[in-house]
Design an enzyme around this catalytic site. Structure first.
Site, short mmCIF file in Angstrom:
data_model
loop_
_atom_site.label_atom_id
_atom_site.label_comp_id
_atom_site.label_asym_id
_atom_site.label_seq_id
_atom_site.Cartn_x
_atom_site.Cartn_y
_atom_site.Cartn_z
CD GLU A 120 3.49 -2.08 3.04
OE1 GLU A 120 3.38 -3.27 2.75
OE2 GLU A 120 2.52 -1.29 3.07
NE ARG A 121 2.60 3.74 0.34
CZ ARG A 121 1.46 4.38 0.13
NH1 ARG A 121 1.42 5.70 0.27
NH2 ARG A 121 0.36 3.73 -0.21
N GLY A 164 1.64 -0.57 -2.37
CA GLY A 164 0.92 0.41 -3.19
C GLY A 164 1.64 0.64 -4.49
#
Length: 420
Positions: free
Chosen positions: A281-282, A404
């Site tokens: 995801e990052r 995040g």
């Protein structure tokens, strides 16, 4: 890797034509008309044959896995595939560049689209693939990889945020034939419309302290008794990525909906699968940021040449040139991070969690700064929704929180440095 190949540039042109024809004209409808993105995404998948390729690839993987299971059951040893060249990542390394191009080109117009299919495939489907039995993969994955059905990935809760595991209050209690789920999830991408939902819950054994309880991972289908999907939230940006709440009121979940069908999964409990999802995801945020930066730079360059003030195009003024130069520096830096990720994929590797966090923090911050400077360069026009930089600034800001918050990324980066 220092530049895109000729084939990748050809793919980029083809995707850009689709985006210009199918997404850009509907930008306002997506922003203000609550148009879900899924039908357009399915058309994209069909236009480029992604649905057929994904379906064929999945069938081959599952057929091979089932054959190995039968052989093991019969006591026959099967030769292990030599995956030294792909690091266990299969065709990912070869296809990663195409995936990045797809992401960045869509993000030039509507980053929320990437959030919608990225979560469905990159988190929802991939968790089932990595944690599920072959039977579970066969059960849920075929319609997901073609986008015939959409997945959500439910981890975040109202009281947890960055403390996703320690603060988790959604519980799974053992009952005859399975489990009972109770709790709530929030900020769930695709939550309002998802057909399939991967849910993380703490096993309530009545003995272990809440923060230390085992995390289990389940697959739910929409419409199950006691499972409610809330309406889409109204948000600052990312409007083409529907986000909402999920509620679990004594939901009975059969034992075969527990991924891996065992509480003692060989890869660890649900924390392990969630953390592996964080890396993908990052690093994906870097590709999303690159698309936003490229579009802002292109829009600003064109506008600076056309906008005349005091008898000159504003491109003649040094302060405007400084803004363009800083945007170009950001583009180069973020593109280099993306190329770094592609080189690792080609070698069959992934960035560490710390490196993925660094890519996410820097690229999302750079995209937000570039988009805000784009508004400034456009002046009053930039503040109007008629111009795309206004939307891109709102969408870029979400990337500093998405996957995040950037503050929590800093802790992962520092931990990685201190462990050297």
């Amino acid at each position: 890797m220092i530049e895109w190949s000729e084939m990748e540039l050809a793919i980029q042109d083809a995707i850009r034509q689709f985006v210009d024809a199918e997404i850009r004209p509907r930008r306002e409808e997506l922003e203000f008309g609550d148009l879900p993105p899924y039908d357009i995404l399915r058309k994209l998948w069909k236009t480029f044959g992604i649905d057929a390729m994904a379906s064929d690839a999945l069938s081959a993987i599952l057929d091979t896995a089932e054959a190995k299971e039968r052989a093991r059951a019969e006591g026959v040893e099967t030769p292990k595939r030599d995956r030294s060249g792909d690091g266990g990542m299969g065709a990912l390394g070869a296809q990663a560049g195409m995936g990045v191009i797809l992401i960045k080109e869509i993000c030039r117009v509507s980053p929320g689209f990437v959030g919608a299919f990225g979560v469905s495939l990159g988190l929802g489907a991939s968790t089932i693939m990595s944690r599920g039995t072959v039977a579970q993969q066969r059960r849920w994955l075929p319609p997901l990889v073609t986008l015939g059905k959409i997945a959500a990935w439910a981890l975040t809760e109202p009281g947890s945020g960055s403390d996703a595991f320690g603060g988790m209050r959604t519980t799974a209690t053992r009952v005859e034939g399975g489990y009972r789920l109770n709790g709530q999830k929030t900020f769930i991408t695709n939550g309002p419309y998802a057909d399939t939902v991967v849910v993380y819950a703490k096993l309530d054994d009545g003995v272990t302290a809440p923060r230390d309880r085992k995390i289990l991972t389940f697959v739910l289908d929409s419409g199950m008794p006691g499972f409610t999907q809330g309406k889409p939230f109204r948000k600052m940006g990312f409007h083409s990525s529907p986000t909402g709440e999920l509620f679990f009121d004594d939901v009975f979940v059969e034992a075969d909906r527990l991924l891996g069908e065992t509480e003692e999964h060989k890869g660890g409990d649900g924390r392990a699968s969630a953390k592996s999802g964080f890396v993908a995801e990052r690093t994906g945020v870097a590709a999303m940021s690159l698309g936003i930066i490229e579009e802002c730079l292109e829009q600003c360059t064109r506008y600076a040449k056309e906008r005349v003030q005091f008898g000159h195009p504003i491109a003649d003024y040094q302060l405007v040139q400084l803004k363009l130069a800083q945007m170009e520096i950001a583009r180069i830096n973020v593109q280099n991070m993306v190329f770094r990720g592609l080189e690792l994929a080609a070698a069959g590797k992934q960035p560490s969690l710390a490196e993925a966090s660094a890519m996410k923090l820097y690229s999302s911050q750079a995209a937000t700064e570039v988009a805000m400077e784009a508004i400034q360069l456009f002046g009053g026009n930039g503040y109007m929704s008629e111009y795309p930089v206004e939307q891109l600034a709102r969408d870029a800001k979400s990337l500093m929180i998405y996957a995040g918050s950037n503050e929590i990324q800093a802790t992962h980066i520092a931990k990685g440095v201190l462990e050297r």
